[in-house]
Design a protein around this motif. Structure first.
Motif, PDB file in Angstrom:
ATOM      1  N   ASP A  13      25.006  37.404  35.213  1.00 54.06           N
ATOM      2  CA  ASP A  13      25.459  37.728  36.555  1.00 54.06           C
ATOM      3  C   ASP A  13      26.704  38.639  36.503  1.00 54.06           C
ATOM      4  OD1 ASP A  13      25.378  37.426  39.390  1.00 54.06           O
ATOM      5  OD2 ASP A  13      27.141  36.144  39.219  1.00 54.06           O
ATOM      6  N   GLU A  14      27.612  38.293  35.609  1.00 57.74           N
ATOM      7  CA  GLU A  14      28.868  39.056  35.484  1.00 57.74           C
ATOM      8  C   GLU A  14      28.620  40.468  34.947  1.00 57.74           C
ATOM      9  OE1 GLU A  14      31.719  37.521  36.529  1.00 57.74           O
ATOM     10  OE2 GLU A  14      32.866  39.338  36.151  1.00 57.74           O
ATOM     11  N   ASP A  34      34.354  43.991  30.771  1.00 57.13           N
ATOM     12  CA  ASP A  34      35.680  44.428  30.325  1.00 57.13           C
ATOM     13  C   ASP A  34      36.610  43.211  30.277  1.00 57.13           C
ATOM     14  OD1 ASP A  34      36.299  43.872  32.936  1.00 57.13           O
ATOM     15  OD2 ASP A  34      36.806  45.921  33.506  1.00 57.13           O
ATOM     16  N   LEU A  36      38.873  42.184  32.257  1.00 55.74           N
ATOM     17  CA  LEU A  36      38.956  41.458  33.528  1.00 55.74           C
ATOM     18  C   LEU A  36      37.726  40.573  33.733  1.00 55.74           C
ATOM     19  CD1 LEU A  36      40.318  40.870  36.248  1.00 55.74           C
ATOM     20  CD2 LEU A  36      39.355  43.000  37.130  1.00 55.74           C
ATOM     21  N   SER A  37      36.559  41.075  33.367  1.00 60.94           N
ATOM     22  CA  SER A  37      35.332  40.272  33.477  1.00 60.94           C
ATOM     23  C   SER A  37      35.424  39.044  32.577  1.00 60.94           C
ATOM     24  CB  SER A  37      34.107  41.065  33.037  1.00 60.94           C
ATOM     25  OG  SER A  37      34.025  42.265  33.719  1.00 60.94           O
ATOM     26  N   LEU A  39      38.108  37.527  31.525  1.00 61.37           N
ATOM     27  CA  LEU A  39      39.080  36.586  32.123  1.00 61.37           C
ATOM     28  C   LEU A  39      38.440  35.806  33.264  1.00 61.37           C
ATOM     29  CD1 LEU A  39      42.331  38.713  32.528  1.00 61.37           C
ATOM     30  CD2 LEU A  39      42.077  36.632  31.206  1.00 61.37           C
ATOM     31  N   SER A  40      37.662  36.516  34.062  1.00 67.10           N
ATOM     32  CA  SER A  40      37.033  35.878  35.222  1.00 67.10           C
ATOM     33  C   SER A  40      35.978  34.873  34.769  1.00 67.10           C
ATOM     34  CB  SER A  40      36.433  36.947  36.149  1.00 67.10           C
ATOM     35  OG  SER A  40      37.445  37.872  36.500  1.00 67.10           O
ATOM     36  N   HIS A  43      37.803  31.826  33.646  1.00 67.14           N
ATOM     37  CA  HIS A  43      38.253  31.072  34.826  1.00 67.14           C
ATOM     38  C   HIS A  43      37.089  30.255  35.407  1.00 67.14           C
ATOM     39  CE1 HIS A  43      39.621  30.432  39.001  1.00 67.14           C
ATOM     40  NE2 HIS A  43      40.828  30.499  38.486  1.00 67.14           N
ATOM     41  N   GLU A  44      35.915  30.865  35.451  1.00 65.05           N
ATOM     42  CA  GLU A  44      34.716  30.193  35.972  1.00 65.05           C
ATOM     43  C   GLU A  44      34.369  28.971  35.105  1.00 65.05           C
ATOM     44  OE1 GLU A  44      32.776  31.154  38.511  1.00 65.05           O
ATOM     45  OE2 GLU A  44      30.817  30.235  38.173  1.00 65.05           O
TER      46      GLU A  44
END
Lengths: 75, 396
Positions: A13-14, A34, A36-37, A39-40, A43-44
């Motif tokens: 999905d990311e 990247d 940021l992805s 990191l996200s 977090h998920e």
């Protein structure tokens, strides 16, 4: 759903890829992800599994296979 | 997580948020220039940090540009108006050159039009009165109320303490590193909220008038951006500084007694030392305009450089006994407000807050004891700030 399957789903999905094309031994750096992805994603994982995860971990546990093993041994 | 680590700056080192200095001091003394866990070259020594802050060969980086580049990703499939990039565009510490200068002039003029001395005096009285009948309270709330009372009066802000706390905390996070999209989306909501609040503020009109006086026509979004950074820096940075400084004083009875007896000049010297010691802004970022050769490193132009202000402020090459508060330290060329063209616009306000607030606040707080086990720090990297610390009245 296993940890591996769940990771395949959220990483697909990311990265905008199909879950079946996200091989468990493929390095994250070869996907459309990247920093940021990543990191996200961390977090998920942290919020869904109530697991403390160093956001830089996905550069060390850099495949679904490695990450799933780490999650299972720390859950 | 268990990982074999060589010494690399990493804020996820166990215990980092409780005491970052231990790790930062190690970095400075063992590997004073290296690529940290954030992937950027990081500098820890005073001389390097000071030079890069002061020299025209280094510039601030634009947070707004970064957020603008990430907008498509951040807001994909999300029902929110993207506002992160616009809201942070005019923050002076991310601008350079003429625009930066003009932004500062208008803000500084607005600050100079405010009678901070009376406002701070009134705010400290309100704060002490609000907590006078409490036997227990959160020290972080005490510091927060003082700063809130100042900002509310100074900038005509129609927001509650809770709203200001959340708003400024979110805007501070926008500058941090390792921020995931989920958090950026939450920050975006608060930035949009702030814009609505600022519409009817007299501070908005004041800024517009100030820029008109110097023939600078900034659009309304620029004005809102400046108002946002005023609240964020005014609240979060001031609260961080006040909290760490007062906490050190109330944990150290000798320091507390000295602070209560100092004359005006000696108190100013102690306040500078508290700023040095506390270093709430732990890091700042610069870009080198030219290629750089430094201690064996060849750094191409336009590299992102992390400057560790907290480590520089505790460098023993610059400060004797850097890890202790020396109430008579002078001179004290600390970098807590930065240096050079981006020197903190609110530095004198922060100084006045402590010059007026320190004694009455310490006189009040000395009747209470801090619960050491309750002290929690925010999980922030760029800006260090207390999350909570419980205090209970002495019943001796």
């Amino acid at each position: 759903m296993t940890t591996t399957q769940w990771l395949q789903e959220i990483i697909a999905d990311e990265s905008g890829e199909k879950p079946e094309s996200v091989s468990i031994s493929r390095k994250f750096e070869t996907m459309n992800l990247d920093s940021l992805s990543l990191l996200s994603l961390a977090h998920e994982i942290e919020s869904k599994l109530s697991l403390e995860i160093d956001p830089t971990a996905l550069t060390e546990y850099d495949t679904i296979e490695k990450l799933a093993k780490w999650i299972e041994s720390n859950s | 997580m268990d990982r074999i680590e060589q010494l690399v700056w990493n804020p996820f080192t166990p215990g980092y948020y409780q005491n970052p200095l231990a790790h930062l001091n190690d970095c400075r003394e063992i590997v004073p220039i290296h690529v940290g866990s954030q992937g950027a070259i990081t500098f820890f020594k005073y001389d390097h940090v000071s030079e890069m802050l002061r020299s025209k060969d280094y510039e601030a980086t634009s947070l707004s540009d970064y957020l603008g580049e990430k907008e498509d990703y951040l807001f994909k499939g999300v029902d929110q108006c993207p506002y992160l990039s616009t809201a942070s565009k005019a923050w002076p510490f991310y601008n350079n050159g003429h625009t930066h200068k003009m932004l500062r002039v208008g803000m500084m003029k607005a600050f100079n039009q405010i009678n901070f001395k009376d406002i701070i005096q009134e705010s400290v009285e309100v704060t002490n009165r609000s907590f006078a009948d409490k036997d227990e309270f959160d020290f972080s709330d005490y510091c927060g109320l003082f700063i809130y009372e100042i900002l509310k009066r100074a900038f005509d802000l129609q927001m509650t303490l809770e709203e200001m706390t959340n708003y400024s905390s979110m805007l501070t996070l926008s500058q941090d590193i390792f921020v995931p999209k989920q958090v950026y989306l939450e920050i975006n909501k608060w930035m949009l909220w702030g814009k609505k609040i600022f519409k009817n503020s007299a501070y908005k009109d004041q800024l517009i008038a100030n820029y008109s006086d110097i023939s600078q026509e900034f659009d309304l979004e620029t004005i809102y951006s400046l108002m946002g950074v005023t609240v964020m820096a005014g609240y979060e940075t001031s609260k961080a500084n006040l909290g760490i400084a007062l906490l050190e004083a109330i944990r150290n009875p000798q320091l507390l007694e000295i602070a209560l007896t100092l004359g005006e000049r000696e108190q100013s010297i102690l306040i500078e030392e508290l700023f040095r010691y506390s270093s709430p802004t732990q890091f700042t970022i610069r870009v080198n305009k030219k290629p750089l050769q430094i201690e064996g490193f060849e750094i191409p132009a336009n590299s992102k450089l992390y400057l560790c202000i907290a480590s520089a402020n505790h460098d023993p090459r610059k400060f004797d006994n850097p890890n202790s508060i020396q109430f008579d330290r002078s001179p004290n060329d600390h970098l807590s407000f930065g240096a050079g063209p981006h020197f903190c616009l609110g530095a004198n306000i922060a100084r006045t807050e402590l010059r007026i607030g320190l004694k009455p606040m310490l006189s009040f707080l000395k009747n209470f004891k801090i619960n050491e086990g309750s002290i929690k720090w925010k999980k922030q990297i760029i800006m260090r700030n207390l999350d909570s610390a419980l205090m209970a009245r002495n019943h001796a």
